[in-house]
Design a protein around this motif. Structure first.
Motif, PDB file in Angstrom:
ATOM      1  N   LEU A 136      -7.602 -21.518  -3.171  1.00 52.15           N
ATOM      2  CA  LEU A 136      -6.889 -22.523  -3.957  1.00 52.15           C
ATOM      3  C   LEU A 136      -5.520 -21.955  -4.338  1.00 52.15           C
ATOM      4  N   LYS A 137      -4.452 -22.708  -4.036  1.00 53.26           N
ATOM      5  CA  LYS A 137      -3.100 -22.337  -4.425  1.00 53.26           C
ATOM      6  C   LYS A 137      -2.581 -23.368  -5.426  1.00 53.26           C
ATOM      7  N   VAL A 138      -1.978 -22.879  -6.514  1.00 56.23           N
ATOM      8  CA  VAL A 138      -1.442 -23.768  -7.547  1.00 56.23           C
ATOM      9  C   VAL A 138      -0.038 -23.287  -7.903  1.00 56.23           C
ATOM     10  N   SER A 139       0.938 -24.214  -7.876  1.00 55.82           N
ATOM     11  CA  SER A 139       2.301 -23.914  -8.298  1.00 55.82           C
ATOM     12  C   SER A 139       2.771 -24.997  -9.246  1.00 55.82           C
ATOM     13  N   SER A 140       3.783 -24.684 -10.040  1.00 58.71           N
ATOM     14  CA  SER A 140       4.304 -25.660 -11.001  1.00 58.71           C
ATOM     15  C   SER A 140       5.797 -25.482 -11.150  1.00 58.71           C
ATOM     16  N   VAL A 147      -3.351 -21.488 -15.873  1.00 58.86           N
ATOM     17  CA  VAL A 147      -4.231 -22.303 -15.028  1.00 58.86           C
ATOM     18  C   VAL A 147      -5.674 -22.032 -15.428  1.00 58.86           C
ATOM     19  N   TYR A 148      -6.438 -23.123 -15.696  1.00 62.24           N
ATOM     20  CA  TYR A 148      -7.857 -23.037 -16.034  1.00 62.24           C
ATOM     21  C   TYR A 148      -8.643 -23.873 -15.022  1.00 62.24           C
ATOM     22  N   LEU A 149      -9.781 -23.358 -14.572  1.00 63.08           N
ATOM     23  CA  LEU A 149     -10.683 -24.082 -13.684  1.00 63.08           C
ATOM     24  C   LEU A 149     -12.044 -24.165 -14.359  1.00 63.08           C
ATOM     25  N   ASP A 150     -12.458 -25.383 -14.723  1.00 61.00           N
ATOM     26  CA  ASP A 150     -13.697 -25.596 -15.481  1.00 61.00           C
ATOM     27  C   ASP A 150     -13.704 -24.758 -16.759  1.00 61.00           C
ATOM     28  N   GLY A 151     -12.522 -24.631 -17.391  1.00 63.53           N
ATOM     29  CA  GLY A 151     -12.426 -23.906 -18.647  1.00 63.53           C
ATOM     30  C   GLY A 151     -12.227 -22.407 -18.506  1.00 63.53           C
ATOM     31  N   PHE A 152     -12.264 -21.863 -17.269  1.00 61.96           N
ATOM     32  CA  PHE A 152     -12.085 -20.425 -17.065  1.00 61.96           C
ATOM     33  C   PHE A 152     -10.628 -20.147 -16.685  1.00 61.96           C
ATOM     34  N   TYR A 153     -10.013 -19.178 -17.369  1.00 62.36           N
ATOM     35  CA  TYR A 153      -8.610 -18.841 -17.124  1.00 62.36           C
ATOM     36  C   TYR A 153      -8.487 -18.074 -15.815  1.00 62.36           C
ATOM     37  N   LEU A 154      -7.598 -18.552 -14.906  1.00 62.36           N
ATOM     38  CA  LEU A 154      -7.419 -17.922 -13.606  1.00 62.36           C
ATOM     39  C   LEU A 154      -6.128 -17.116 -13.519  1.00 62.36           C
ATOM     40  N   GLY A 155      -5.093 -17.485 -14.284  1.00 58.81           N
ATOM     41  CA  GLY A 155      -3.812 -16.804 -14.200  1.00 58.81           C
ATOM     42  C   GLY A 155      -2.687 -17.790 -14.423  1.00 58.81           C
ATOM     43  N   GLN A 156      -1.453 -17.372 -14.086  1.00 61.43           N
ATOM     44  CA  GLN A 156      -0.271 -18.202 -14.276  1.00 61.43           C
ATOM     45  C   GLN A 156       0.339 -18.577 -12.933  1.00 61.43           C
ATOM     46  N   PRO A 176       3.688 -23.977 -23.003  1.00 60.57           N
ATOM     47  CA  PRO A 176       4.260 -24.386 -24.287  1.00 60.57           C
ATOM     48  C   PRO A 176       5.516 -25.228 -24.105  1.00 60.57           C
ATOM     49  N   GLY A 177       5.593 -26.344 -24.843  1.00 63.44           N
ATOM     50  CA  GLY A 177       6.733 -27.238 -24.770  1.00 63.44           C
ATOM     51  C   GLY A 177       6.602 -28.306 -23.715  1.00 63.44           C
ATOM     52  N   TYR A 178       5.503 -28.288 -22.933  1.00 70.35           N
ATOM     53  CA  TYR A 178       5.299 -29.273 -21.874  1.00 70.35           C
ATOM     54  C   TYR A 178       3.924 -29.919 -22.028  1.00 70.35           C
ATOM     55  N   GLY A 189     -12.263 -28.140   0.796  1.00 70.17           N
ATOM     56  CA  GLY A 189     -11.548 -27.352   1.777  1.00 70.17           C
ATOM     57  C   GLY A 189     -10.413 -26.622   1.082  1.00 70.17           C
ATOM     58  N   PRO A 190      -9.638 -25.799   1.801  1.00 70.59           N
ATOM     59  CA  PRO A 190      -8.505 -25.115   1.182  1.00 70.59           C
ATOM     60  C   PRO A 190      -7.524 -26.126   0.600  1.00 70.59           C
ATOM     61  N   ARG A 191      -7.032 -25.848  -0.613  1.00 70.76           N
ATOM     62  CA  ARG A 191      -6.103 -26.772  -1.291  1.00 70.76           C
ATOM     63  C   ARG A 191      -4.869 -26.011  -1.750  1.00 70.76           C
ATOM     64  N   ALA A 192      -3.712 -26.664  -1.614  1.00 69.70           N
ATOM     65  CA  ALA A 192      -2.446 -26.155  -2.148  1.00 69.70           C
ATOM     66  C   ALA A 192      -1.864 -27.252  -3.024  1.00 69.70           C
ATOM     67  N   LEU A 193      -1.804 -27.027  -4.330  1.00 70.89           N
ATOM     68  CA  LEU A 193      -1.412 -28.059  -5.288  1.00 70.89           C
ATOM     69  C   LEU A 193      -0.107 -27.656  -5.954  1.00 70.89           C
ATOM     70  N   ALA A 194       0.771 -28.640  -6.149  1.00 67.65           N
ATOM     71  CA  ALA A 194       2.056 -28.412  -6.826  1.00 67.65           C
ATOM     72  C   ALA A 194       2.225 -29.472  -7.902  1.00 67.65           C
ATOM     73  N   TYR A 195       2.668 -29.068  -9.079  1.00 66.93           N
ATOM     74  CA  TYR A 195       2.827 -29.982 -10.209  1.00 66.93           C
ATOM     75  C   TYR A 195       4.225 -29.818 -10.803  1.00 66.93           C
TER      76      TYR A 195
END
Length: 289
Positions: A136-140, A147-156, A176-178, A189-195
């Motif tokens: 799983l890839k997450v960017s913002s 980043v939390y997945l089902d309440g578990f902290y994964l990182g930034q 903070p602030g957003y 399957g593999p996911r790459a998410l951007a927000y």
């Protein structure tokens, strides 16, 4: 009811939520939230998953999850086994009667036993397959969101996780602030998410730090420990989140402040130090005209 349950129930009632409404917002069963409020930990899933539910529930209610997680037992206690009946002397008469019946039964079996039947061994059932796992890839934009997945902290963000278990998962981003982002994923399957995160109304960036010497018309909040904060001015939301420990947030009066852990927030009103906003661990709302 234990202290953990009392805090959860009181915060939920202050927000005017029922158990069913809170469970619907968290995509959980109402029985799970009810067990947390009534401290029936032995009826919850394994501790890591239950602690994740507790963290999500606390954030929904505007509470700082860390003090509540400290109250959650490491291993829920189980009810004690029932006491054994006291043994008396051996009932010889009953034992002799049972032996006689066994002898008669065995003799009848030898006379009436059926012919041996060929036993066909069935192949053992295959063990259940382990659930599929996917990266799983997450960017913002901006980066640095927690980043939390089902309440578990994964990182930034930007973040690339090791393969995680697939299925329906709840993803949450906080900065903070957003405005926080929460989305239910079908991880198949593999996911790459951007927000792209949205700034809070009237606050395109986190509040600027200020010194305790701010003058008239100013409110300064000195964060001396972890605490969730929400600051509003009328219908406008100026800030919401968990600031870094040691930060000093300044706002123009009048404002209304809601804190999940008032004992960790020092109030300086127009240059005068008023001390902690309230008692530790007891959510509080105060208006500063």
């Amino acid at each position: 009811m234990c202290e953990l349950g009392e805090r959860l129930k009181r915060a939920r009632e202050e927000r005017g939520l029922t158990l069913k409404e809170a469970a619907r917002q968290l995509a959980l069963k109402a029985e799970v939230l009810k067990a947390l409020e009534e401290c029936r930990f032995e009826q919850l899933p394994e501790p890591p998953l239950a602690r994740g539910y507790l963290r999500r529930y606390a954030l929904l209610l505007g509470l700082d999850p860390e003090p509540l997680l400290a109250l959650y037992p490491a291993s829920p206690s189980l009810p004690p086994p029932p006491p054994r009946a006291r043994r008396g002397g051996p009932p010889w008469g009953l034992l002799l009667a049972l032996l006689a019946l066994l002898g008669l039964g065995y003799g009848a079996y030898l006379l009436l036993r059926p012919r041996p039947v060929q036993v066909v061994e069935l192949a053992p059932e295959p063990p259940p397959q382990a659930p599929e796992r996917y990266p799983l890839k997450v960017s913002s934009e901006p980066p640095g969101a927690r980043v939390y997945l089902d309440g578990f902290y994964l990182g930034q963000t930007p973040l690339e996780t090791p393969p995680v278990e697939g299925g329906r998962r709840l993803l949450r981003l906080e900065l903070p602030g957003y405005e926080p982002v929460e989305e239910e994923l079908a991880l198949e399957g593999p996911r790459a998410l951007a927000y792209r995160l949205k700034p809070l109304p009237q606050a395109p960036s986190p509040p600027q730090e200020a010194s305790a010497s701010s003058g008239a018309g100013k409110l300064v909040l000195k964060v001396e420990g972890r605490s969730w904060l929400r600051v509003t001015q009328g219908e406008k939301r100026l800030y919401e989140g968990i600031p870094e420990v040691g930060a000093e947030l300044a706002f123009d009066l009048p404002v209304e402040v809601r804190s999940g852990n008032p004992g960790a927030v020092r109030v300086i009103l127009e240059g005068k130090d008023l001390g902690p906003m309230g008692e530790p661990g007891k959510p509080l709302t105060r208006r500063f005209p």
